[in-house]
Design a protein around this motif. Structure first.
Motif, PDB file in Angstrom:
ATOM      1  N   ALA A  86       0.823  -1.219   0.000  1.00 54.98           N
ATOM      2  CA  ALA A  86       0.000   0.000   0.000  1.00 54.98           C
ATOM      3  C   ALA A  86       0.849   1.258   0.000  1.00 54.98           C
ATOM      4  N   GLN A  87       2.043   1.191   0.610  1.00 55.98           N
ATOM      5  CA  GLN A  87       2.887   2.390   0.677  1.00 55.98           C
ATOM      6  C   GLN A  87       3.425   2.763  -0.700  1.00 55.98           C
ATOM      7  N   VAL A  88       3.807   1.749  -1.485  1.00 56.55           N
ATOM      8  CA  VAL A  88       4.276   2.021  -2.860  1.00 56.55           C
ATOM      9  C   VAL A  88       3.172   2.700  -3.657  1.00 56.55           C
ATOM     10  N   LEU A  89       1.935   2.176  -3.535  1.00 56.03           N
ATOM     11  CA  LEU A  89       0.813   2.758  -4.257  1.00 56.03           C
ATOM     12  C   LEU A  89       0.519   4.178  -3.795  1.00 56.03           C
ATOM     13  N   ALA A  90       0.610   4.420  -2.491  1.00 51.83           N
ATOM     14  CA  ALA A  90       0.338   5.762  -1.960  1.00 51.83           C
ATOM     15  C   ALA A  90       1.352   6.765  -2.498  1.00 51.83           C
ATOM     16  N   ARG A  91       2.637   6.382  -2.520  1.00 52.64           N
ATOM     17  CA  ARG A  91       3.665   7.288  -3.050  1.00 52.64           C
ATOM     18  C   ARG A  91       3.420   7.585  -4.524  1.00 52.64           C
ATOM     19  N   LEU A  92       3.104   6.541  -5.276  1.00 47.63           N
ATOM     20  CA  LEU A  92       2.876   6.718  -6.706  1.00 47.63           C
ATOM     21  C   LEU A  92       1.620   7.560  -6.951  1.00 47.63           C
ATOM     22  N   SER A  93       0.618   7.366  -6.128  1.00 49.29           N
ATOM     23  CA  SER A  93      -0.610   8.144  -6.275  1.00 49.29           C
ATOM     24  C   SER A  93      -0.327   9.629  -6.018  1.00 49.29           C
ATOM     25  N   HIS A  94       0.487   9.903  -5.019  1.00 47.26           N
ATOM     26  CA  HIS A  94       0.853  11.296  -4.723  1.00 47.26           C
ATOM     27  C   HIS A  94       1.618  11.904  -5.893  1.00 47.26           C
ATOM     28  N   GLU A  95       2.590  11.165  -6.436  1.00 46.10           N
ATOM     29  CA  GLU A  95       3.374  11.657  -7.574  1.00 46.10           C
ATOM     30  C   GLU A  95       2.481  11.905  -8.792  1.00 46.10           C
ATOM     31  N   LEU A  96       1.546  10.983  -9.037  1.00 42.43           N
ATOM     32  CA  LEU A  96       0.642  11.159 -10.179  1.00 42.43           C
ATOM     33  C   LEU A  96      -0.240  12.374  -9.975  1.00 42.43           C
ATOM     34  N   GLY A  97      -0.673  12.600  -8.740  1.00 42.83           N
ATOM     35  CA  GLY A  97      -1.484  13.778  -8.458  1.00 42.83           C
ATOM     36  C   GLY A  97      -0.737  15.063  -8.779  1.00 42.83           C
ATOM     37  N   TRP A 143      -2.978  13.619 -19.813  1.00 40.54           N
ATOM     38  CA  TRP A 143      -3.767  13.775 -18.586  1.00 40.54           C
ATOM     39  C   TRP A 143      -4.734  12.603 -18.422  1.00 40.54           C
ATOM     40  N   ARG A 144      -5.408  12.214 -19.505  1.00 40.61           N
ATOM     41  CA  ARG A 144      -6.363  11.103 -19.422  1.00 40.61           C
ATOM     42  C   ARG A 144      -5.674   9.794 -19.021  1.00 40.61           C
ATOM     43  N   SER A 145      -4.501   9.555 -19.616  1.00 39.58           N
ATOM     44  CA  SER A 145      -3.786   8.308 -19.331  1.00 39.58           C
ATOM     45  C   SER A 145      -3.392   8.232 -17.855  1.00 39.58           C
ATOM     46  N   LEU A 146      -2.808   9.303 -17.342  1.00 41.22           N
ATOM     47  CA  LEU A 146      -2.366   9.295 -15.947  1.00 41.22           C
ATOM     48  C   LEU A 146      -3.551   9.316 -14.983  1.00 41.22           C
ATOM     49  N   SER A 147      -4.619  10.035 -15.356  1.00 41.75           N
ATOM     50  CA  SER A 147      -5.809  10.097 -14.503  1.00 41.75           C
ATOM     51  C   SER A 147      -6.441   8.717 -14.374  1.00 41.75           C
ATOM     52  N   LYS A 148      -6.463   7.968 -15.484  1.00 37.19           N
ATOM     53  CA  LYS A 148      -7.026   6.620 -15.439  1.00 37.19           C
ATOM     54  C   LYS A 148      -6.180   5.708 -14.549  1.00 37.19           C
ATOM     55  N   LEU A 149      -4.862   5.806 -14.672  1.00 42.18           N
ATOM     56  CA  LEU A 149      -3.986   5.000 -13.815  1.00 42.18           C
ATOM     57  C   LEU A 149      -4.224   5.297 -12.341  1.00 42.18           C
ATOM     58  N   LYS A 150      -4.329   6.587 -12.041  1.00 42.93           N
ATOM     59  CA  LYS A 150      -4.510   6.976 -10.646  1.00 42.93           C
ATOM     60  C   LYS A 150      -5.865   6.515 -10.119  1.00 42.93           C
ATOM     61  N   GLY A 151      -6.927   6.767 -10.883  1.00 41.43           N
ATOM     62  CA  GLY A 151      -8.265   6.430 -10.410  1.00 41.43           C
ATOM     63  C   GLY A 151      -8.531   4.937 -10.360  1.00 41.43           C
ATOM     64  N   THR A 152      -7.970   4.205 -11.340  1.00 41.63           N
ATOM     65  CA  THR A 152      -8.266   2.768 -11.429  1.00 41.63           C
ATOM     66  C   THR A 152      -7.359   1.935 -10.541  1.00 41.63           C
ATOM     67  N   TYR A 153      -6.084   2.351 -10.417  1.00 35.81           N
ATOM     68  CA  TYR A 153      -5.117   1.483  -9.750  1.00 35.81           C
ATOM     69  C   TYR A 153      -4.492   2.096  -8.489  1.00 35.81           C
ATOM     70  N   VAL A 162       1.837  -1.811 -19.564  1.00 40.26           N
ATOM     71  CA  VAL A 162       3.234  -2.185 -19.312  1.00 40.26           C
ATOM     72  C   VAL A 162       4.191  -1.406 -20.201  1.00 40.26           C
ATOM     73  N   ARG A 163       3.645  -0.571 -21.098  1.00 38.34           N
ATOM     74  CA  ARG A 163       4.516   0.155 -22.019  1.00 38.34           C
ATOM     75  C   ARG A 163       4.853   1.554 -21.524  1.00 38.34           C
ATOM     76  N   THR A 164       4.299   1.917 -20.368  1.00 35.00           N
ATOM     77  CA  THR A 164       4.615   3.231 -19.799  1.00 35.00           C
ATOM     78  C   THR A 164       5.352   3.029 -18.478  1.00 35.00           C
ATOM     79  N   PRO A 165       6.231   3.978 -18.116  1.00 35.64           N
ATOM     80  CA  PRO A 165       6.947   3.852 -16.829  1.00 35.64           C
ATOM     81  C   PRO A 165       5.987   3.795 -15.647  1.00 35.64           C
ATOM     82  N   GLU A 166       4.885   4.563 -15.727  1.00 35.10           N
ATOM     83  CA  GLU A 166       3.929   4.579 -14.623  1.00 35.10           C
ATOM     84  C   GLU A 166       3.244   3.226 -14.467  1.00 35.10           C
ATOM     85  N   GLY A 167       2.881   2.609 -15.592  1.00 35.74           N
ATOM     86  CA  GLY A 167       2.254   1.294 -15.528  1.00 35.74           C
ATOM     87  C   GLY A 167       3.181   0.260 -14.921  1.00 35.74           C
TER      88      GLY A 167
END
Length: 925
Positions: free
Chosen positions: A546-557, A627-637, A678-683
Motif C-alpha cells: 500500500a505504501q508504494v501505491l500511496a507514493r505513486l498516487s501522490h506523484e501522479l497527483g 492527462w487522461r492516461s495518468l488520470s485513469k492510472l490513478k483512479g483505477t489502480y 506495461v509500455r509506460t513507466p507509470e504502468g
C-alpha cells in the motif's frame, strides 16, 4: 341474442414439451425404470381434461408440428438451427399422445410443411370470420399477434389469459403491434435475431413513439446511443425477421379438414371408453382407469399456486411441498429430513447443488440457504439464515455444514452446478473445500455455444422452453430489493430448488451433445480443470504494498496538476479536462481545431481516436491525452488497489471470468489485473506494488511470441517454421525477407516495421491499417503486404482457406477443437462482414493461445500438488503466469515451469516459456 359458439385450438406442440419438463420421469411400470416413459402423456391428459371441464367447446382441434422442414427453413437457413434434438424419452411419447387425444374424441391435426402456429393462426382467423368465439390454449407468446376481439389465448399451466388488454399489459403494445415487437426483440429459441441489446421495454417504447416497425425503421437515425447503432446495423435484416415471425393465417387446410373452410369436421366426438381403458392399463394410469370403470370424470389435476399436472392419485407419496408445476420442493427444517436427504445425495449418480448467499462478492458471501436436486421432480431447500418475524425455526448453520461436510468433501460423490467456482468460494468461506464437481452447466454452454448467453435462465429458456423465476421476483429490484435472508422461506425454496432442478435438466440436454463431439468434450474437460485452478488462484490472491501505491498516487497527483496548468496556458483559460463538452468548446469554438468526427448524438467527438489525430499537429490535445492516461492510472489502480485488498491479509483477490470471451481467453475484474499498462513507466511502477512477503519471491513465466508460433503451426509456412525451429529472431527474419537484405543488415527501423506486419496480419490488418500504424501511404503498405505474402505463401494460403471455411460453416476452430462462431461472416453489411473475416483469421490463434495457457495452468498446478511445493500460482495475465514462491524453490521453478509449459502440446514449432524472478512483479517481468 345467442351466445357465440366456441372454437378451441390447442397448441399441442407447446404443451407436450411443457408437460414433459414439468412432470417427473413417470414410467408405465413404476418398478421398471426401463419401461415406457409416460410423464408427458399424463400431463397432456390432465391438461385436456381441464380444458374440457372449463371450456366445453363446440369445435376443437389439437394441433401438432409435423416432422420435416417448413417454408421458414427455405426463407432462413439458420431457422431453429440451435435447437437441440427432441429428447428420446419425449419422442417415444409423441405417438401415444396423438393416440390418447383421438381416444378422448378430439381431432388431431399435423400438416406437413406448415408449423402448428400457422395452422392455429389459419383456423383462428377462419373461425372468427364465421362468428365463433376462438380460444387458443397455449403458453407461446408468439401467438399473441392473433389476439383480437374474437380471439383469446389461455394458458392452462399458468392460468394466464391474453386478451387485448392482457397483451397490452404484458408487452406494452397492442396485439396488432406484437409482430413488430417480436421482430425488434427477436426469438432466441427459434434462432431469429432481433436488434442486439434491445429487450421488451425498449421495443415497446420505440413502437409507442413511432407507431410501427416501419415507423421505427424510418426514424432509425433519430435513435441515439449504442441501441441506435445496433438498430441501424439491423435495418436490412428486420423485414426478413418480421416475415419469419409472422404467423400465417391463410394456409390451405382442405386436404386435412374435410369441407374446409367449413369447420364441421372439428366437432368433438364421444370418448372411446374401451380404447381408453386399454390405453390407461398399458401406460399404468391406474387412477384414470378406475375413474373410467366407475363412470366418473377423471380425477382433476391438483390446483397448486403455479398449476400442477399431477393427479393426486398418481402423486409420489414421498414428495412434500408443492412450489412449481410437477415438482415437489421439500423444505428441510429438522434433522430427520436432512438425514433422509443425505442418503439420497449419497446414492444419487449426480446431484445438483446451489447456494443462496448474502453477496455476489464470492470472497465475502455467506450462506443463507442450500438447495439440492437429484431428479427434476425431487428437490430440497435447507434455510439456514433467514430472518424476520415469519421465518421458521431453522437448523443451526454450523451443525448442518458439519453434517454435510463428508458428502461435500467426498471426491467420489458426483456434483453438478451452474458456475461452480462461485459456490466453491462460498463453501470455502465456511471452511469447506467442496470436491467431486463433475459438471458445470455454465461451462457446458460456453463450450457448445460460446456466442450465446450462459446464465441459467437463458439456458432453461433456450434448451427446455421454460421461463425460470428471476431473482427480482423473489427479492424485488432496485431500491426496494431486500437481502435474500429476508425472503420468505417458501418463496426462497421455490426459487433455489428451481435453480437446482433446471441445472440438472439443462445438463441432461447439454451432456449428450458434448459426448457426441469428442474435441469439444476435451475442451470442456479442460475448462472444468481450469475452473479448479482459478478457484485456487483467486483464493491465493496477491500481496499489495500500500505504501508504494500511496507514493505513486501522490506523484501522479502532482503530475496531473502540472499538466492541467500547462493545458490551461495552451487554452488561454482554466477548464475541466475531463469534460467532453468543455473540451469541444475549447478545441473547436475557441481554438478553431478541425472537427474529426461526430458522436452518436451529433456532438463533436473528443474521444481518444480524435485526440490522437489532433495531437499530431496541436499541443493541447496531446496534453489532454497525457492527462487522461495518468488520470485513469490513478483512479483505477493507485488510488483503489490498496482499498480492494482484504484488510486481514493485505492481499487482492481478483475474479477471473471464464465464460465471457468468445476466444476462450480469461478476463479479470474487481480489480482488472490484465489491463495494467506495461509500455509506460507509470504502468510498470504499479507492478512494483505486487510483492512477495518476507522469505518469498515473485516469478513470472511467459510464453514467447505465442501467437506467431501458432500462426506458423496453422499455416505450415516453411519460411516461418524454419525461423522458429532455428531459434531466429522472427521479426528480424521477417524484415530480411520483406526488405531483401541479410539478417545482420536489418536496421532497427526495418525490424520495427516487420514486427508491426507480423502482428498486424495476425489481427487481419488491412493495408490501410498498416499505413496508419506506420505513418506511410497506402500504396507502400500494400506493397509491403504483397511482398510479405510472396515470401510467406503459406500464411496467405492459410488466411484464404480460413475465410472460406468460416463462410461455409459459420465458425473456425483452435488447434484443439474449440469452436469460435462468427455470426456476421456472411452478413450483407460490408463492414460487419469484414470484421468477421478479420476475426476468422485471428480467432484460431488467440483461441489456441488461450487453450495453451489453460493447459499450462492445469499442468503446473498438478505438478505443484504432486511435489507438495510451497509455490503458489497467483495470477494469469494473457500468456503469462505469475507465482509466489519460497526462496528455496527458485531453482526448481526456473527449470521445471518452462519445461512444463513447453510440454503441454506438440506444435510444428517449439513452445518456449521464459521466466523471471524478483521481489515484485515488475522485477520478475
Amino acid at each position: 341474442m345467442n351466445e357465440k359458439k366456441i372454437l378451441l385450438l390447442i397448441d399441442g406442440s407447446s404443451y407436450l414439451y411443457r408437460a414433459y419438463h414439468a412432470m417427473p420421469d413417470l414410467r408405465a411400470d413404476p418398478n421398471d425404470p426401463n419401461s415406457a416413459p409416460t410423464g408427458a402423456i399424463r400431463g397432456m391428459i390432465n391438461m385436456l381434461e381441464k380444458l374440457r371441464r372449463e371450456v366445453n367447446p363446440d369445435y376443437v382441434a389439437c394441433v401438432f408440428d409435423a416432422k420435416g422442414p417448413t417454408f421458414r427453413d427455405e426463407l432462413y437457413a439458420d431457422y431453429k438451427a440451435h435447437r437441440p434434438p427432441m429428447p428420446e424419452s419425449l419422442a417415444a411419447q409423441i405417438e401415444p399422445i396423438h393416440e390418447v387425444v383421438r381416444l378422448l374424441g378430439w381431432p388431431v391435426l399435423e400438416v406437413p410443411g406448415v408449423e402448428a402456429d400457422d395452422v392455429i393462426g389459419t383456423l383462428a382467423v377462419t373461425g372468427a370470420r364465421q362468428g365463433l368465439a376462438v380460444i387458443v390454449s397455449s403458453g407461446d407468446k408468439d401467438l399473441a399477434q392473433l389476439v383480437n376481439d374474437d380471439i383469446t389465448i389461455i394458458d392452462t399451466m399458468s392460468g394466464k389469459t391474453r386478451d387485448r388488454a392482457g397483451v397490452e399489459a404484458e408487452f406494452g403494445v397492442p396485439p396488432e403491434r406484437m409482430l413488430d415487437f417480436q421482430a425488434l426483440v427477436g426469438d432466441a429459441i427459434d434462432n431469429v435475431p432481433g436488434v442486439e441489446k434491445v429487450g421488451p421495454k425498449t421495443a415497446a417504447k420505440w413502437l409507442q413513439a413511432y407507431g410501427s416497425l416501419d415507423g421505427v425503421i424510418a426514424h432509425a437515425d433519430e435513435i441515439k446511443g449504442v441501441v441506435g447503432e445496433n438498430l441501424r446495423r439491423a435495418l436490412s435484416w428486420l423485414p426478413q425477421g418480421r416475415e419469419l415471425l409472422r404467423i400465417r393465417t391463410d394456409c390451405d387446410l382442405s386436404p386435412w379438414i374435410p369441407g374446409f373452410p367449413a369447420l364441421e369436421a372439428l366437432r368433438p366426438g364421444e370418448a372411446d371408453r374401451a380404447g381408453l381403458r386399454q390405453f390407461y392399463e398399458r401406460y399404468g394410469f391406474r387412477s384414470l382407469a378406475r375413474a373410467l370403470d366407475a363412470g366418473q370424470a377423471p380425477p382433476p389435476a391438483a390446483t397448486a399456486r403455479n398449476g400442477d399436472l399431477f393427479a393426486d392419485a398418481d402423486r409420489p407419496a414421498s414428495l412434500q411441498v408443492q412450489h412449481r408445476a410437477g415438482r415437489e420442493d421439500e423444505i428441510i427444517l429438522d434433522w430427520d429430513r436432512l438425514d433422509r436427504w443425505l442418503e439420497r445425495l449419497r446414492s444419487a449418480p449426480l446431484a445438483a447443488l446451489d447456494t443462496e448467499t448474502t453477496s455476489l462478492d464470492e470472497m465475502q458471501a455467506r450462506i443463507v440457504g442450500i438447495s439440492f436436486c437429484v431428479e427434476p421432480e425431487a428437490a430440497a431447500y435447507i434455510p439456514l439464515a433467514h430472518e424476520g418475524p415469519d421465518a421458521p425455526q431453522q437448523l443451526p448453520l454450523a451443525q448442518v455444514l458439519d453434517r454435510l461436510r463428508p458428502w461435500l468433501e467426498d471426491p467420489r460423490a458426483p456434483k453438478l452446478g451452474q458456475h461452480v467456482k462461485y459456490d466453491r468460494h462460498v463453501f470455502a468461506n465456511h471452511g469447506i473445500e467442496v470436491r467431486g464437481y463433475a459438471h458445470d452447466t455454465m461451462l457446458q454452454s460456453y463450450v457448445l455455444e460460446v456466442h450465446r448467453p450462459h446464465n441459467l435462465g437463458s439456458l432453461a429458456e433456450r434448451h427446455l422452453g421454460l421461463k425460470s423465476i428471476s431473482y427480482e421476483e423473489v427479492a424485488g429490484k432496485g431500491a426496494r430489493q431486500i437481502p435474500f435472508a429476508q425472503v420468505a422461506v417458501d418463496r426462497a425454496a421455490a426459487y433455489s430448488c428451481e435453480d437446482s432442478a433446471l441445472c440438472l435438466m439443462v445438463h441432461r440436454v447439454l451432456a449428450p451433445r458434448l459426448e457426441a463431439e469428442p474435441k469439444l468434450a476435451d475442451i470442456y474437460a479442460l475448462e472444468m480443470a481450469t475452473s479448479e485452478v482459478l478457484f485456487r488462484m483467486e483464493r491465493n490472491g496477491v500481496l499489495i504494498d500500500a505504501q508504494v501505491l500511496a507514493r505513486l498516487s501522490h506523484e501522479l497527483g502532482e503530475r496531473l496538476h502540472a499538466i492541467e496548468q500547462e493545458a490551461y496556458a495552451l487554452a488561454g483559460q482554466p477548464f475541466n479536462l475531463g469534460s467532453p463538452k468543455q473540451l469541444g468548446e475549447i478545441f473547436f469554438d475557441k481554438l478553431g481545431l478541425p472537427s474529426v468526427k461526430k458522436t452518436a448524438t451529433g456532438a463533436r467527438s473528443t474521444d481518444e481516436e480524435v485526440l490522437e489525430k489532433l495531437a499530431e499537429d496541436y499541443p493541447l490535445p496531446a496534453k489532454v491525452l497525457e492527462w487522461r492516461s495518468l488520470s485513469k492510472l490513478k483512479g483505477t489502480y493507485t488510488d483503489k488497489l490498496a482499498q480492494m485488498a482484504d484488510p486481514r491479509t493485505g492481499r487482492v483477490h481478483t475474479h477471473y471470468a471464464q465464460a465471457v470471451a468468445v476466444t476462450g481467453r480469461l478476463s479479470s475484474n474487481d480489480p482488472n489485473l490484465q489491463n495494467i499498462p506495461v509500455r509506460t513507466p507509470e504502468g510498470r511502477r504499479i507492478r512494483e506494488a505486487f510483492i512477495a512477503p518476507p522469505g518469498r519471491r515473485i516469478a513470472s513465466a511467459d510464453y514467447s511470441q505465442i501467437e506467431l508460433r501458432i500462426m506458423a503451426h496453422l499455416s505450415g509456412d516453411e519460411a516461418l517454421l524454419a525461423a522458429f525451429r532455428q531459434g531466429l529472431d522472427v521479426h528480424r527474419a521477417t524484415a530480411a525477407e520483406v526488405f531483401g537484405v541479410a539478417p545482420d543488415q536489418v536496421t532497427p527501423e526495418q525490424r520495427r516495421y516487420a514486427k508491426v506486419i507480423n502482428f498486424g496480419l495476425i489481427y487481419g490488418m488491412s493495408s490501410y491499417g498498416l499505413a496508419k500504424n506506420l505513418g506511410i501511404d497506402n500504396s507502400a503498405a500494400k506493397a509491403w503486404i504483397d511482398r510479405y505474402f510472396q515470401r510467406y505463401p503459406g500464411v496467405k494460403r492459410y488466411m484464404d482457406e480460413t475465410r472460406a471455411q468460416a463462410k461455409a460453416q459459420g465458425y473456425v476452430e483452435t488447434v484443439f477443437g474449440r469452436r469460435l462462431y462468427l455470426p456476421e461472416i456472411n452478413s450483407p453489411n460490408g463492414p460487419r462482414r469484414g470484421a468477421a473475416e478479420r476475426a476468422a483469421i485471428n480467432a484460431p490463434m488467440q483461441g489456441t493461445a488461450a487453450d495453451l495457457i489453460k493447459k499450462a495452468m492445469v499442468a503446473v498446478q498438478q505438478a505443484l500438488d504432486a511435489r507438495a511445493r510451497g509455490t503458489l500460482m497467483i495470477m494469469q495475465v494473457h500468456d503469462e503466469l505469475v507465482f509466489e514462491l519460497p526462496e528455496d524453490e527458485v531453482d526448481w521453478l526456473r527449470s521445471e515451469i518452462p519445461r512444463l509449459m513447453a510440454g503441454v502440446a506438440e506444435l510444428r514449432v517449439p513452445l518456449v516459456a521464459e521466466i523471471g524472478v524478483g521481489a515484485n512483479w515488475e522485477e520478475a517481468h
